[in-house]
Motif scaffolding. Structure first.
Motif, PDB file in Angstrom:
ATOM      1  N   ASP A 381     -48.057 -60.660 -16.258  1.00 23.32           N
ATOM      2  CA  ASP A 381     -48.451 -59.473 -15.488  1.00 23.32           C
ATOM      3  C   ASP A 381     -47.413 -59.078 -14.437  1.00 23.32           C
ATOM      4  OD1 ASP A 381     -50.856 -58.974 -16.784  1.00 23.32           O
ATOM      5  OD2 ASP A 381     -51.978 -60.379 -15.530  1.00 23.32           O
ATOM      6  N   ASN A 382     -46.320 -59.822 -14.366  1.00 25.22           N
ATOM      7  CA  ASN A 382     -45.304 -59.537 -13.344  1.00 25.22           C
ATOM      8  C   ASN A 382     -43.920 -59.402 -13.982  1.00 25.22           C
ATOM      9  OD1 ASN A 382     -44.477 -59.094 -10.635  1.00 25.22           O
ATOM     10  ND2 ASN A 382     -43.860 -61.227 -10.412  1.00 25.22           N
ATOM     11  N   ILE A 383     -43.863 -58.762 -15.137  1.00 23.55           N
ATOM     12  CA  ILE A 383     -42.594 -58.541 -15.829  1.00 23.55           C
ATOM     13  C   ILE A 383     -41.824 -57.451 -15.087  1.00 23.55           C
ATOM     14  CG2 ILE A 383     -41.487 -57.855 -17.964  1.00 23.55           C
ATOM     15  CD1 ILE A 383     -42.999 -60.483 -18.206  1.00 23.55           C
ATOM     16  N   THR A 384     -40.601 -57.766 -14.690  1.00 18.89           N
ATOM     17  CA  THR A 384     -39.825 -56.830 -13.872  1.00 18.89           C
ATOM     18  C   THR A 384     -38.391 -56.669 -14.364  1.00 18.89           C
ATOM     19  OG1 THR A 384     -41.106 -57.607 -11.964  1.00 18.89           O
ATOM     20  CG2 THR A 384     -39.158 -56.256 -11.498  1.00 18.89           C
ATOM     21  N   PHE A 385     -37.781 -57.758 -14.783  1.00 13.75           N
ATOM     22  CA  PHE A 385     -36.332 -57.774 -14.972  1.00 13.75           C
ATOM     23  C   PHE A 385     -35.931 -57.702 -16.447  1.00 13.75           C
ATOM     24  CE2 PHE A 385     -37.563 -60.519 -11.350  1.00 13.75           C
ATOM     25  CZ  PHE A 385     -37.256 -59.610 -10.353  1.00 13.75           C
ATOM     26  N   SER A 386     -34.714 -57.289 -16.661  1.00 15.95           N
ATOM     27  CA  SER A 386     -34.193 -57.149 -18.016  1.00 15.95           C
ATOM     28  C   SER A 386     -34.262 -58.483 -18.764  1.00 15.95           C
ATOM     29  CB  SER A 386     -32.738 -56.659 -17.947  1.00 15.95           C
ATOM     30  OG  SER A 386     -32.186 -56.589 -19.236  1.00 15.95           O
ATOM     31  N   GLY A 387     -34.847 -58.450 -19.954  1.00 14.71           N
ATOM     32  CA  GLY A 387     -34.955 -59.652 -20.775  1.00 14.71           C
ATOM     33  C   GLY A 387     -36.145 -60.527 -20.436  1.00 14.71           C
ATOM     34  N   GLU A 388     -36.842 -60.227 -19.338  1.00 17.35           N
ATOM     35  CA  GLU A 388     -37.943 -61.090 -18.897  1.00 17.35           C
ATOM     36  C   GLU A 388     -39.136 -61.003 -19.845  1.00 17.35           C
ATOM     37  OE1 GLU A 388     -40.516 -62.138 -14.850  1.00 17.35           O
ATOM     38  OE2 GLU A 388     -39.319 -60.307 -14.944  1.00 17.35           O
ATOM     39  N   ALA A 389     -39.427 -59.809 -20.352  1.00 18.18           N
ATOM     40  CA  ALA A 389     -40.575 -59.645 -21.247  1.00 18.18           C
ATOM     41  C   ALA A 389     -40.419 -60.512 -22.499  1.00 18.18           C
ATOM     42  CB  ALA A 389     -40.733 -58.174 -21.632  1.00 18.18           C
ATOM     43  N   GLN A 390     -39.245 -60.443 -23.114  1.00 19.42           N
ATOM     44  CA  GLN A 390     -39.001 -61.244 -24.316  1.00 19.42           C
ATOM     45  C   GLN A 390     -39.115 -62.736 -24.007  1.00 19.42           C
ATOM     46  OE1 GLN A 390     -37.730 -60.025 -27.749  1.00 19.42           O
ATOM     47  NE2 GLN A 390     -38.761 -62.001 -27.987  1.00 19.42           N
ATOM     48  N   ALA A 391     -38.514 -63.160 -22.899  1.00 24.26           N
ATOM     49  CA  ALA A 391     -38.527 -64.578 -22.538  1.00 24.26           C
ATOM     50  C   ALA A 391     -39.946 -65.061 -22.246  1.00 24.26           C
ATOM     51  CB  ALA A 391     -37.619 -64.816 -21.334  1.00 24.26           C
ATOM     52  N   ALA A 392     -40.733 -64.272 -21.511  1.00 25.06           N
ATOM     53  CA  ALA A 392     -42.109 -64.660 -21.181  1.00 25.06           C
ATOM     54  C   ALA A 392     -42.985 -64.684 -22.437  1.00 25.06           C
ATOM     55  CB  ALA A 392     -42.684 -63.694 -20.153  1.00 25.06           C
ATOM     56  N   TYR A 393     -42.782 -63.709 -23.311  1.00 27.28           N
ATOM     57  CA  TYR A 393     -43.529 -63.649 -24.581  1.00 27.28           C
ATOM     58  C   TYR A 393     -43.215 -64.879 -25.439  1.00 27.28           C
ATOM     59  CZ  TYR A 393     -44.850 -61.792 -29.213  1.00 27.28           C
ATOM     60  OH  TYR A 393     -45.389 -61.608 -30.457  1.00 27.28           O
ATOM     61  N   ASP A 394     -41.935 -65.204 -25.560  1.00 24.60           N
ATOM     62  CA  ASP A 394     -41.531 -66.373 -26.357  1.00 24.60           C
ATOM     63  C   ASP A 394     -42.086 -67.660 -25.756  1.00 24.60           C
ATOM     64  OD1 ASP A 394     -40.144 -64.691 -28.025  1.00 24.60           O
ATOM     65  OD2 ASP A 394     -38.168 -65.142 -27.170  1.00 24.60           O
ATOM     66  N   THR A 395     -42.098 -67.740 -24.441  1.00 27.90           N
ATOM     67  CA  THR A 395     -42.617 -68.938 -23.763  1.00 27.90           C
ATOM     68  C   THR A 395     -44.099 -69.125 -24.053  1.00 27.90           C
ATOM     69  OG1 THR A 395     -41.007 -68.750 -21.973  1.00 27.90           O
ATOM     70  CG2 THR A 395     -42.989 -70.012 -21.511  1.00 27.90           C
ATOM     71  N   THR A 396     -44.855 -68.044 -23.985  1.00 31.37           N
ATOM     72  CA  THR A 396     -46.301 -68.130 -24.226  1.00 31.37           C
ATOM     73  C   THR A 396     -46.595 -68.523 -25.667  1.00 31.37           C
ATOM     74  OG1 THR A 396     -46.586 -66.377 -22.577  1.00 31.37           O
ATOM     75  CG2 THR A 396     -48.488 -66.912 -23.927  1.00 31.37           C
ATOM     76  N   ARG A 397     -45.843 -67.985 -26.595  1.00 30.31           N
ATOM     77  CA  ARG A 397     -46.020 -68.374 -28.003  1.00 30.31           C
ATOM     78  C   ARG A 397     -45.645 -69.841 -28.223  1.00 30.31           C
ATOM     79  NH1 ARG A 397     -46.415 -64.609 -31.996  1.00 30.31           N
ATOM     80  NH2 ARG A 397     -45.083 -65.841 -33.375  1.00 30.31           N
ATOM     81  N   ALA A 398     -44.591 -70.299 -27.553  1.00 29.34           N
ATOM     82  CA  ALA A 398     -44.185 -71.701 -27.680  1.00 29.34           C
ATOM     83  C   ALA A 398     -45.253 -72.630 -27.090  1.00 29.34           C
ATOM     84  CB  ALA A 398     -42.845 -71.919 -26.989  1.00 29.34           C
ATOM     85  N   PHE A 399     -45.880 -72.193 -25.999  1.00 26.90           N
ATOM     86  CA  PHE A 399     -46.967 -72.984 -25.406  1.00 26.90           C
ATOM     87  C   PHE A 399     -48.131 -73.091 -26.397  1.00 26.90           C
ATOM     88  CE2 PHE A 399     -50.937 -73.234 -22.949  1.00 26.90           C
ATOM     89  CZ  PHE A 399     -50.705 -74.402 -22.227  1.00 26.90           C
ATOM     90  N   ASP A 400     -48.450 -72.005 -27.067  1.00 29.65           N
ATOM     91  CA  ASP A 400     -49.532 -72.021 -28.057  1.00 29.65           C
ATOM     92  C   ASP A 400     -49.211 -72.998 -29.189  1.00 29.65           C
ATOM     93  OD1 ASP A 400     -51.948 -71.056 -29.413  1.00 29.65           O
ATOM     94  OD2 ASP A 400     -50.560 -70.033 -30.770  1.00 29.65           O
TER      95      ASP A 400
END
Length: 497
Positions: A381-400
């Motif tokens: 919910d706090n995506i701000t910076f370039s590349g952050e969305a992809q990195a946060a999305y990948d992290t959440t999928r890896a956690f799953d």
């Protein structure tokens, strides 16, 4: 000289006027009072501008220092958890396993204890950093004492295990398990609680400090521009006095008006910019860093609970503890950590569905469809910076992926195949639990790094905006205003005389 003669005649006529007129005196006295008054107002304006820049410098230095300290406390929480996880992993496989082929060299007992020692050294360094804060010295001292007891118990457990031959998976000698269980209990009831208390106190101090400093930067900006306008009006009135008294439409004060207004709007721009830089560094970058470093520590703690569950007899309490912790990392709607501890399947399927519902838009660098809560939810919910969305999305999928692997570990253990459960738990090949966990932690670090870079960029921008160049412009502009005021008064006095 005709206009001056008229002024002198007016002054002689005013000498017999009332007390108020006599108080301000004739033209020379009025000129002196006007010049001094304008000079004092100009100095007040410059002083407030200088105080604002000084406050900005202090704010950015304070934010950088305080967040560095909070990072140390968050790192300490992680290191303590990882020490326990590494000790559990060492006892889980044993120093002399009955089947050495099932234990990858990267996670054998010796490798685990090497990681344990590395964590212990880092924890000592962080405790030293924390203890430099006088307000935290006492808490750090208690933590050091408790840590010494913990390390002694782990030392006893490792010694007992090192002297046991042909150990079966998850079956350490009773003496080793007893010492480890006592140490781990001490860690979770005392050490981690103390570390978390320090981290929470430090984090709250950062929030409070930021709130005050952000408001001050905004307020200073509006006060500066208000003083600039007031000084500009005063200079305009002075210029009008000169025009009316000496028949000079434009005096040196006109130059002062231009300079002070330029400085005023520079001050407003600088202060609002400083407030934006503080917001960028603290709210948009550091808040994500704080959530993500907490996620790292709690994830590692949960991973340790997974190993402890295998090691300590597959107790319900440790299963519930695991799900409470991963629920803090990524909460699922309608499923609590306690309920997942009794029946994990709703959490497994709920997390999988929540992650599948995420929608990554690389073009706008955003993630939508977020229903995940917890630390990862805060980041999404706090995506701000370039590349952050992809990195946060990948992290959440890896956690799953890591969490779904937990189902395999518990399923193998419950059907009585403890060796398969341990092998899958410590496995470092794709498709095994340790591999999935390491992938998740690596991706988590990449999101932290993006926000770390943004935080450093925000601090640097703020320091630059309120740094030497702005000080130089302020000093030169202030001297010019004072020079114009003094020059205007001197010229008029010379004309009069």
């Amino acid at each position: 000289m005709g206009s001056v003669t008229v002024v002198q005649e007016q002054d002689r006529a005013a000498s017999g006027a009332g007390p108020g007129r006599r108080l301000v005196g004739g033209t020379p006295r009025q000129l002196w009072l006007l010049t001094v008054g304008l000079g004092v107002l100009a100095l007040l304006f410059g002083l407030v501008f200088a105080l604002a820049l000084g406050s900005d410098s202090s704010s950015f230095a304070s934010l950088q220092s305080r967040t560095s300290e909070v990072s140390a406390t968050s790192d300490l929480y992680y290191e303590l958890n990882d020490m326990d996880a590494q000790a559990a992993n060492a006892l889980l496989v044993g120093f002399h396993p009955a089947d050495p082929s099932m234990v990858p060299p990267s996670v054998d007992a010796a490798a685990s204890m090497s990681a344990y020692e590395k964590d212990r050294s880092a924890a000592d360094s962080d405790l030293t950093h924390i203890a430099r804060n006088p307000q935290l010295t006492g808490a750090a001292g208690k933590l050091i004492d408790s840590l010494g007891t913990y390390e002694a118990l782990i030392g006893q457990a490792i010694y007992a295990d090192q002297n046991t031959m042909k150990q079966l998976p998850a079956e350490p000698p009773a003496a080793a398990l007893g010492s480890y269980t006592e140490a781990s209990s001490l860690l979770h009831t005392t050490l981690l609680a103390q570390a978390l208390q320090i981290a929470d106190a430090d984090s709250s101090a950062v929030d409070a400090s930021y709130s005050g400093e952000h408001s001050s930067a905004d307020l200073y900006g509006y006060v500066i521009v208000a003083l600039a306008l007031l000084l500009g009006v005063a200079l305009y009135a002075g210029n009008h006095y000169h025009a009316r008294r000496f028949r000079r439409r434009v005096s040196w004060l006109a130059g002062g008006i231009a300079v002070c207004l330029a400085l005023g709007f520079l001050g407003l721009s600088t202060q609002l910019g400083a407030a934006d830089d503080l917001h960028y560094a603290k709210k948009e970058a550091y808040d994500s860093i704080n959530a993500l470093t907490r996620a790292r520590a709690v994830s590692d703690d949960a991973n340790a609970d997974e190993s402890r569950w295998l090691l300590e007899g597959r107790t319900a309490a440790l299963q519930t503890s695991f799900f409470q912790k991963i629920g803090n990392v990524a909460g699922v709607p309608g499923v609590s950590g306690t309920s997942a501890g009794g029946d994990p399947q709703p959490y497994y399927s709920g997390l999988s569905a929540a992650v599948a519902a995420l929608r990554l838009d690389t073009a706008s660098d955003s993630v939508s469809g977020v229903t995940v809560s917890g630390y990862l939810g805060t980041e999404l919910d706090n995506i701000t910076f370039s590349g952050e969305a992809q990195a946060a999305y990948d992290t959440t999928r890896a956690f799953d992926t890591y969490v779904q692997d937990d189902a395999v570990i518990r399923s193998d253990a419950k059907r009585g195949d403890l060796a398969a459960s341990v092998a899958f738990d410590i496995g470092t090949r794709p498709g095994q639990s340790n591999y999935a966990f390491n992938q998740y932690m690596s991706k988590l670090e990449s999101v932290v790094q993006i926000n770390d870079n943004a935080f450093a960029s925000g601090i640097a921008a703020g320091k630059s905006e309120t740094g030497a160049t702005t000080w130089m412009v302020l000093i030169i502009g202030e001297l010019l205003v004072l020079l114009f005021i003094a020059r205007a008064g001197a010229v008029r006095l010379r004309e009069y005389h």
